[in-house]
Structures are given as C-alpha cells and as structure tokens.
Design an enzyme around this catalytic site. Structure first.
Site, PDB file in Angstrom:
ATOM      1  N   HIS A  79       0.851  -1.193   0.000  1.00 43.77           N
ATOM      2  CA  HIS A  79       0.000   0.000   0.000  1.00 43.77           C
ATOM      3  C   HIS A  79       0.883   1.238   0.000  1.00 43.77           C
ATOM      4  CE1 HIS A  79      -4.240   1.337   0.558  1.00 43.77           C
ATOM      5  NE2 HIS A  79      -3.619   2.476   0.812  1.00 43.77           N
ATOM      6  N   ASP A 158     -13.751   3.725   6.938  1.00 44.70           N
ATOM      7  CA  ASP A 158     -12.736   4.383   6.098  1.00 44.70           C
ATOM      8  C   ASP A 158     -13.380   5.010   4.869  1.00 44.70           C
ATOM      9  OD1 ASP A 158      -9.983   5.116   5.485  1.00 44.70           O
ATOM     10  OD2 ASP A 158     -10.147   3.706   3.820  1.00 44.70           O
ATOM     11  N   ARG A 165     -12.495  13.523   4.572  1.00 46.79           N
ATOM     12  CA  ARG A 165     -11.144  14.092   4.691  1.00 46.79           C
ATOM     13  C   ARG A 165     -10.749  14.775   3.390  1.00 46.79           C
ATOM     14  NH1 ARG A 165      -7.554   9.310   5.591  1.00 46.79           N
ATOM     15  NH2 ARG A 165      -5.893  10.849   5.516  1.00 46.79           N
ATOM     16  N   SER A 180      -6.266   4.813   8.356  1.00 50.85           N
ATOM     17  CA  SER A 180      -6.963   4.540   7.092  1.00 50.85           C
ATOM     18  C   SER A 180      -6.308   3.350   6.377  1.00 50.85           C
ATOM     19  CB  SER A 180      -6.905   5.800   6.214  1.00 50.85           C
ATOM     20  OG  SER A 180      -7.241   5.518   4.888  1.00 50.85           O
ATOM     21  N   LYS A 184      -7.576  -0.976   6.413  1.00 47.87           N
ATOM     22  CA  LYS A 184      -7.879  -1.708   5.168  1.00 47.87           C
ATOM     23  C   LYS A 184      -7.062  -2.999   5.091  1.00 47.87           C
ATOM     24  CE  LYS A 184      -7.423   1.952   2.223  1.00 47.87           C
ATOM     25  NZ  LYS A 184      -7.665   3.218   2.886  1.00 47.87           N
TER      26      LYS A 184
HETATM   27  N1  URA Z   1      -4.015   5.919   1.341  1.00 47.58           N
HETATM   28  C1  URA Z   1      -5.076   5.585   2.130  1.00 47.58           C
HETATM   29  O1  URA Z   1      -5.671   4.526   1.965  1.00 47.58           O
HETATM   30  N2  URA Z   1      -5.442   6.426   3.104  1.00 47.58           N
HETATM   31  C2  URA Z   1      -4.814   7.596   3.339  1.00 47.58           C
HETATM   32  O2  URA Z   1      -5.202   8.317   4.251  1.00 47.58           O
HETATM   33  C3  URA Z   1      -3.720   7.942   2.516  1.00 47.58           C
HETATM   34  C4  URA Z   1      -3.334   7.078   1.520  1.00 47.58           C
END
Ligand code: URA
Length: 422
Positions: A79, A158, A165, A180, A184
């Site tokens: 990620h 999220d 956000r 966040s 995930k």
């Molecule tokens: N990627 C995400 O999933 N969340 C964030 O807040 C920033 C990047």
C-alpha cells in the site's frame, strides 16, 4: 456518551479511550453521529494528533466497522501512502498474481492532490470494484487477485472518513493516514504487507522524519495484530511515472506491462521483489529474476487482463491502449533556457490535474517529458498538457512554466528508495 464531549476532549489535547473511539466509529457508520460532528472530531485529531495506542485503537475499530476477511492461504499486499503518477499497485498486483501469490488489494479513490487506484480502475467500462467475501474468494480462485475498494461491508468507516477528509482538507495527518491504511490491510486479511511510504513534495509529507514516523507507526500496528510488514520510504520529489491523470496513467501502466522502462517500472520491480522475499524467504536475486520474467514474458500483462476481466471490465482498452481516450486539445510547454532539471513542483502538478479533471473527467492530464537530473536545451519540451477547455488551457500552460526549476550546475538523479523501516 456524547460526540461533543469527545470533540472537546481531543481539542483539549486529551487521549480518547478505546470505548470512546469505538463509540465514534459505530456512530459514524450507523448514522447516529452527524457528518458535521464526524468532521469536527477528524479535525481535532488532525490538529492535535493521537498517541500510537490511540491510532492503533482507531485502526482496529475502523477495521471492525465492517467484515474482517480470513483466508486459508497466505495473502500478501502493498500500500502506498499516496503520490503523483503513482500507479504501482496496478502493475505489482498482476506481477505477483502471475507468480501465484494471492493478493486482495483494497485501495481508495483520489485523495487530496494524489491520484487514486480506484479512479484509475474505472477507466475500464463496467468494472466492479465493490465485492463481498464470497465474491473475493471466487476472484482469488479464478485469478489469484482482486482490486477492490472500501464498501458498506468492508471498512465502511474508512469509506466515510476518506471522502470527508478529501472534501475538508484533513488529509496530511499521521494518525488519520496510518489508521486509514492499516484498517484496510487488517480487514482484507493480509498476512504480509509492504508499505510504500512516499516522501517529498508530491507526497503528504516532504519531511523524512514524518515519513519515518508514519512508516514506524504502520509497521507497529501490523505487528501488534500479528501481520508481517515492512515499509520502504521512497522518493516523491517528482512524479513517479511520466503521465498524470487517470486515462494517461492507465496508458502508462499498460506500457510498463509491455516493457517500457523508467522509474515507475523500477520501483514496481523493487516492491514486488521485496514482497516475495518477505513472504517465502526467496533470495533477493531469485525473486527479482522471477519478477523480471513475469514482465518480459508478458505473463503479468496477461494476468492484468484476467484480473480485470474477472471483475467484469471490458478489457478491449488493455489489448488496444489507443482506445483509451485522451483529451483532443493538447499543448507543449517548453524550457525557456537550457540547464539541468533541479526541481519539479510535484504537488502543484497533482493539484492542477485534479482541477483540470474536476475529479471526474478522466481523459485530461499532463505528460512529463523530463525528470530531475536531465539536461535540457532551450525550447526542449517539458510537458504536454491534454485538456478539453481551450481557455483554461492557456492558464494551465502559464502555471506549468514555473513548475520546473532549472540549474546551471550538474544535478544528480534522485534515488528511488530512501530507506527501509522494519
Ligand atoms: N491511502 C489511504 O488509503 N489512506 C490515506 O489516508 C492515505 C493514503
């Protein structure tokens, strides 16, 4: 418990308890807390931060706002914390899936000035990116991978926070980003995760100290939840690829899967290799060999078609990338003098493309023709802008002229990987 008390508490720089965080998440998801109050608490967190334990509690509560997936096989994942022209997921997932690794890649839409994997996936007509547990299992069986987004059943907290956000500018916050991302990863049942923490003007943090802090926090949250993870801090002082904008970036993804060299491909090779080494202790050299072969044999490209097709996408555009629509009006922006490229104002480039696309028009964007360290002659092409609006194009053109800083002195090329955080 009242949400107003939690907002006051955080605004007074106090810690929120696990129960208070759970109350916030439950209320945000079931609708008993109004959007304006969700934003108020997110703003208080943005302004006054959270301890590592609070962030970890927040991540877990966000993960448990939906279903937590479990699989019999080892699930691997990567990620990125977000950058400009960062399409790594779209290349790494098919590389790894073609090598028989299982990946459940849950991504988000565009956030702040950065692009979103989910928006890019929707370049393909009819693609489905919201999937439930059963559907994910089937996709893993069919193709070894799926590329999905948060939904009403998967990390709904999220999904709600991410949009709010983005709309309210509460993005560049270590606890909000860390929760966040890790929520995930925990929800999608990952066993091994590699974080790509971007650092530089085009990232949410240009300060290495903050990037390191974010990396350490995410690996810490993974560790206490028994997920193996590492983070690489990578360069985002310039766009990673050459194309910025959904359709243009998808064209570049297909070019890389067809062999195009450059920084985007190099970072994908590095991330995929390291993820393999973390997963099954393959030696670095052997893992890299496998990754290179997946690309050169076009197995990764074939796998990308399979993954997209299994998610209902029309893959005509992968086979014939010239079908990917790019805005008809284009204009070149050239260097006003000769010199070495010293700086590229990357965040501004991301913001300009976001404004150009109005977050919806996928066929607009910017193609970069240079990178830091290149020498350019006067009148050498720096960018090509693709737009649908002739009047606005003039404005963008003028802005772009100031986004590349030239130096008379030699400028070194930037390293891609700045540091590893375990
Ligand atoms: N990627 C995400 O999933 N969340 C964030 O807040 C920033 C990047």
């Amino acid at each position: 418990m009242q949400i107003s008390d939690l907002i006051i508490k955080k605004n007074n720089k106090k810690r929120l308890s696990q129960d208070e965080i759970k109350f916030f998440i439950d209320g945000a998801v079931n609708g008993t807390i109004e959007q304006k109050d969700i934003v108020r608490l997110l703003k208080a967190i943005y302004d006054f931060g959270m301890t590592n334990n609070e962030t970890s509690d927040l991540a877990l509560a966000m993960c448990d706002s939906g279903e937590r997936l479990h699989f019999d096989e080892t699930i691997i994942d990567k990620h990125s914390t977000g950058g400009v022209s960062d399409s790594t997921s779209l290349i790494i997932v098919p590389i790894l899936a073609s090598l028989n690794y299982k990946i459940v890649k849950m991504s988000g839409k565009s956030l702040g000035h950065t692009g979103g994997t989910v928006d890019k996936l929707h370049v393909f007509d009819d693609i489905q990116t919201e999937k439930n547990h059963q559907q994910i299992l089937k996709l893993l069986e069919q193709t070894n991978a799926c590329m999905i987004e948060q939904s009403k059943t998967l990390v709904p907290a999220d999904k709600i926070f991410y949009t709010l956000r983005d709309e309210t500018g509460l993005v560049d916050s270590i606890p909000l980003i860390a929760s966040s991302i890790t929520s995930k990863k925990l929800a999608s049942g990952a066993d091994v995760v590699l974080f790509d923490v971007k650092c530089g003007d085009g990232a949410f943090f240009s300060d290495t100290k903050k990037a390191k802090k974010l990396a350490r926090l995410m690996t810490h949250i993974m560790k206490i939840n028994k997920v193996k993870s590492k983070a690489l801090i990578t360069d985002m002082t310039q766009p990673l690829g050459k194309n910025i904008g959904c359709n243009l970036e998808m064209v570049e993804v297909i070019e890389v899967l067809n062999g195009k060299e450059g920084r985007l491909k190099s970072l994908c090779i590095e991330l995929a290799t390291r993820l393999i080494c973390m997963t099954d202790k393959t030696k670095y050299k052997d893992a890299k060999q496998k990754v290179l072969l997946a690309l050169s044999s076009k197995l990764a490209l074939k796998k990308f078609e399979e993954i997209m097709s299994a998610q209902n996408a029309n893959i005509e555009k992968i086979v014939n990338p010239e079908l990917i629509e790019v805005a008809k009006i284009n204009h070149k922006v050239c260097a006003s003098k000769c010199g070495y490229i010293e700086k590229i104002c990357t965040k501004k480039l991301g913001q300009i493309v976001n404004i150009m696309s109005d977050k919806n028009d996928r066929n607009v964007g910017i193609k970069m023709n240079v990178e830091i360290g290149d020498f350019v002659d006067k009148n050498c092409e720096l960018f090509t802008v693709f737009y649908n609006d002739k009047v606005q194009l003039q404005k963008v053109k003028n802005e772009l002229k100031n986004l590349v800083i030239l130096s008379d002195k030699f400028v070194k090329k930037n390293k891609l990987i700045l540091r590893v955080v375990r």
